[in-house]
Design an enzyme around this catalytic site. Structure first.
Site, short mmCIF file in Angstrom:
data_model
loop_
_atom_site.label_atom_id
_atom_site.label_comp_id
_atom_site.label_asym_id
_atom_site.label_seq_id
_atom_site.Cartn_x
_atom_site.Cartn_y
_atom_site.Cartn_z
N TYR A 40 0.86 -1.19 0.00
CA TYR A 40 0.00 0.00 0.00
C TYR A 40 0.89 1.23 0.00
O TYR A 40 1.88 1.28 -0.70
CB TYR A 40 -0.97 -0.07 1.19
CG TYR A 40 -2.17 0.83 1.01
CD1 TYR A 40 -3.01 0.69 -0.09
CD2 TYR A 40 -2.44 1.84 1.93
CE1 TYR A 40 -4.09 1.53 -0.27
CE2 TYR A 40 -3.53 2.68 1.76
CZ TYR A 40 -4.35 2.52 0.66
OH TYR A 40 -5.42 3.35 0.47
N LYS A 95 -20.51 -21.03 -9.13
CA LYS A 95 -19.85 -20.91 -10.43
C LYS A 95 -18.41 -20.40 -10.25
O LYS A 95 -17.48 -20.87 -10.91
CB LYS A 95 -20.65 -19.95 -11.32
CG LYS A 95 -20.27 -19.98 -12.80
CD LYS A 95 -20.62 -21.33 -13.41
CE LYS A 95 -20.41 -21.35 -14.90
NZ LYS A 95 -21.56 -20.84 -15.65
#
Length: 769
Positions: A40, A95
């Site tokens: 970060y 899925k």
């Protein structure tokens, strides 16, 4: 299993131990302040600036290229209909799970609360920069057609509505092969399509792309045959409207060559089937119940080639054969779309794969002697490990050749190798084992069935079709626990103490005494021992009243081993029995041996353990690559601990020249191919992925498997007994329900292998005679 019980189990599965089926995990180090400063602020600014200069660098510095959005608005979910976006989320998560385990693609599910096509398209366009591809799912027709069309036109990443194209691709591959088997051309056959939804339309369009003629196609919806003189036909239906003067499915089926079912159960009758042409091709793909039952269809026409959407019949048209691998190929070349060329390439690759020799691993998984291209095998099996190395390259090449690739591949050999590394063998092992056990379930004694968790495992094994349980223990307790678990199946319960077991007890005692009377056993002591569950259960297996046994959940390992060895004993020519664990790790499955029995084996015993463990790997579908472990590498130490391993390797090289085995070798070199190739290129293990580790003593093996299990949360299957005469396996004390179910599958497969060897031996003896 009752519908109510299955309902509860499904809800618990999705809710516990944490809600949902997927999570996000870091792929970079994050332990130190330095790591966080790179991940970060301030370090993250550098890739941001690079991407600002060149937008395509987003694929270089972020995970965009491996993320597919699974997007639905919940308007056509499974067979449940329009249930809304929130209710569709479990399906979309599912899925995403399939994307990961079959093709190592990170699927992120997104559910949109709108049925407005414009809003849907605009929302997807707005979030598209996050993703490498878009998989549309469970959107009702005709909106699904318009949404996909617009997104394909307006986005520069792959977009596919799997409900349409997945079924189309798999069924087209099956159709091409069925036509080849019956010596027909697609241009000439008459095709009847029952159903006019997204999948049916997409299937028929793809068949036309391969040469099917519009005048030979009849499509039906809920109102009957779609004719040109019908009013208010949608654009999609109008394309397939016929000018033939027929109205019903029965009329359409007469003299037809092909039936494609994407509609509802049981609408095709035997009479309709009999009216079809010679060698009819019938794809009854309504799920879970096809347009005509498989058994009824085959009974009606013995010349039929049939496919369904079900896994319990040959030729399953399963979308998982397509979408993970199609997106894999599209992502890997950064395709801007999934075009017709790519879909047709996937069809051809699937069709061709079914004609190639089937790996023994696939035969083993499906309990087949030899799968070969024919009427019962026209498309590959979902667990075929070759899918990931065959379909993505075909799709990727088509993308490159059709000019939609932004990152062409040049080294195809390296690409295929990288795909195999993604194959997720670690996730597939238990699915393969369970599937194989179901093919030919065996009678397995659960020797501690009056314990709740053991009975739960037996119940799961029964309900999943893994085994035929025999419940051994206190009959009253077992009956009460069965009621508590709603385990109402009529499975055998045997109480070794009960009066109804007296005859068996005496018979087993007599047989046991006869085998051990010269070892200090009296008939009286034999009769006493037959009241103990492990002696009684082991005798059931020895006498053929059961095929296998699992035990040890409630007793220390050492206390269970003794009766098993006394009753069952070692197999002929085996000097030392041993145990192995299969560890399911992030780097794939590893077999560890000997983890439970031999404290300090000799060189000869190590060689025997290695042979038995390699045979175990072969029986379970692995190609064994065996490392004989030590603290030293290839003669670096002459200490007896290292030299015994070296002697074992010499013996194996001499007596088993075809076995891929080497050592003595340190663990890091065995598991790190680059290090091994660099330092010891002469080794038989060089360039290979080691999947079997033989430890020099019990301490190192037992400590290692338990460390792997606890520190890395690796699943362990074992201990698997090696070298016994029968399929008896001893659990670790306090084994979980899942571990016991896994070991039940192992016991079943063990029994299957023994049966197979016995048949082969009997057959050889008959031929000699």
């Amino acid at each position: 299993m009752s519908e109510e019980k299955r309902r509860r189990e499904a809800l618990v599965y999705h809710a516990k131990p944490s809600p949902g089926k997927i999570k996000i995990v870091p792929t970079k180090p994050y332990a130190t302040q330095r790591d966080l400063a790179l991940a970060y602020s301030p370090g993250v600014a550098e890739p941001c600036l690079e991407i600002e200069k060149n937008r395509e660098d987003v694929y270089k510095y972020t995970s965009k290229g491996n993320i597919v959005a699974v997007i639905s608005n919940g308007t056509a979910v499974l067979g449940l209909g329009n249930i809304g976006p929130e209710a569709s989320k479990p399906v979309m998560e599912g899925k995403s799970l399939l994307f990961k385990i079959f093709a190592d693609i990170d699927g992120i599910d997104i559910e949109l609360d709108t049925e407005d096509v414009d809003k849907f398209v605009e929302t997807v366009k707005t979030i598209a920069p996050t993703f490498g591809g878009i998989n549309l799912e469970d959107i009702k027709a005709p909106e699904a057609f318009e949404i996909e069309r617009r997104l394909k036109e307006e986005l520069d990443i792959p977009v596919m509505h799997d409900d349409q194209h997945g079924t189309a691709i798999i069924s087209a591959a099956a159709l091409l092969n069925a036509l080849e088997l019956t010596n027909r051309k697609i241009e000439e056959v008459k095709i009847v399509v029952s159903g006019a939804g997204a999948a049916a339309v997409s299937c028929t369009k793809l068949y036309k792309a391969f040469g099917a003629r519009a005048e030979n196609i009849v499509m039906l919806d809920s109102k009957g045959v779609i004719r040109k003189d019908r009013e208010n036909l949608s654009h999609e239906k109008l394309e397939f409207a016929t000018d033939q003067k027929i109205d019903t499915l029965e009329e359409a089926m007469k003299d037809s060559d092909v039936f494609i079912g994407l509609s509802i159960a049981d609408i095709v009758t035997p009479k309709m089937l009999e009216s079809m042409a010679k060698n009819p091709i019938v794809f009854a793909m309504a799920n879970p119940n096809p347009e005509i039952k498989y058994g009824l269809a085959c009974k009606t026409r013995d010349d039929i080639i049939m496919a369904t959407g079900r896994s319990d019949h040959p030729n399953q048209v399963n979308n998982v054969l397509g979408f993970p691998f199609i997106f894999r190929g599209a992502l890997d070349v950064r395709a801007t779309t999934i075009n017709e060329e790519m879909k047709m390439a996937a069809v051809k690759a699937l069709a061709d794969l079914a004609k190639q020799p089937v790996p023994e691993q696939v035969n083993i998984t499906y309990g087949e002697t030899r799968l070969t291209f024919g009427k019962d095998y026209i498309i590959p099996k979902p667990f075929d490990p070759r899918l990931i190395s065959e379909i993505p390259p075909a799709v990727a090449k088509a993308a490159i050749q059709s000019g939609v690739s932004k990152a062409p591949i040049t080294n195809w050999e390296a690409y295929c190798e990288a795909l195999l590394q993604r194959s997720g063998d670690d996730n597939k092992v238990m699915r393969l084992l369970m599937n194989r056990a179901k093919v030919n379930p065996k009678k397995i004694v659960f020797a501690e069935a009056d314990h709740l968790d053991v009975l739960k495992a037996a119940q799961i094994a029964y309900e999943e079709g893994i085994a035929h349980p025999i419940l051994l223990g206190d009959k009253q307790i077992i009956s009460e626990l069965k009621k508590e678990l709603e385990f109402d199946a009529d499975v055998p319960i045997i109480d070794q103490y009960g009066d109804d077991s007296l005859e068996k007890r005496n018979h087993y005692a007599q047989r046991y005494w006869e085998s051990r009377k010269r070892s200090g056993t009296t008939l009286y002591s034999a009769q006493i021992k037959m009241r103990e569950r492990n002696y009684f259960g082991a005798m059931m297996v020895l006498e053929g009243d059961a095929d296998g046994m699992i035990t040890g959940h409630s007793r220390a390992y050492a206390n269970v081993v003794r009766p098993v060895f006394e009753v069952i004993g070692r197999a002929t020519s085996v000097r030392k029995a041993a145990t192995a664990h299969i560890m399911i790790t992030n780097n794939g499955p590893l077999i560890l041996s000997d983890t439970s029995i031999n404290i300090d084996p000799t060189a000869e015993e190590l060689a025997e353990i290695a042979r038995m463990t390699a045979n175990l790997g072969s029986a379970f579908g692995f190609d064994p690559v065996v490392a004989m472990l030590s603290y030293a590498n290839f003669g670096a130490s002459n200490h007896p601990h290292a030299s015994k391993v070296r002697k074992a390797v010499e013996q194996l090289h001499d007596e088993n020249p075809n076995l891929v085995v080497d050592g003595e070798i340190q663990t890091d070199f065995a598991l790190n191919r680059e290090m091994l190739q660099s330092q010891f290129p002469f080794s038989k293990l060089a360039g290979k992925k080691v999947n079997t580790l033989i430890f020099p003593n019990l301490e190192s093996a037992n400590i290692t498997y338990k460390l792997l299990k606890e520190l890395h949360a690796a699943d362990a299957i074992g201990p698997i007994m090696l070298g016994l005469r029968k399929a008896v396996h001893i659990l670790q004390l306090g084994a979980s329900v899942d571990e016991m179910v896994n070991m039940t599958a192992v016991a079943v497969i063990d029994a299957q292998e023994r049966e197979k060897r016995k048949r082969a031996k009997t057959g050889n003896s008959s031929r000699k005679t």
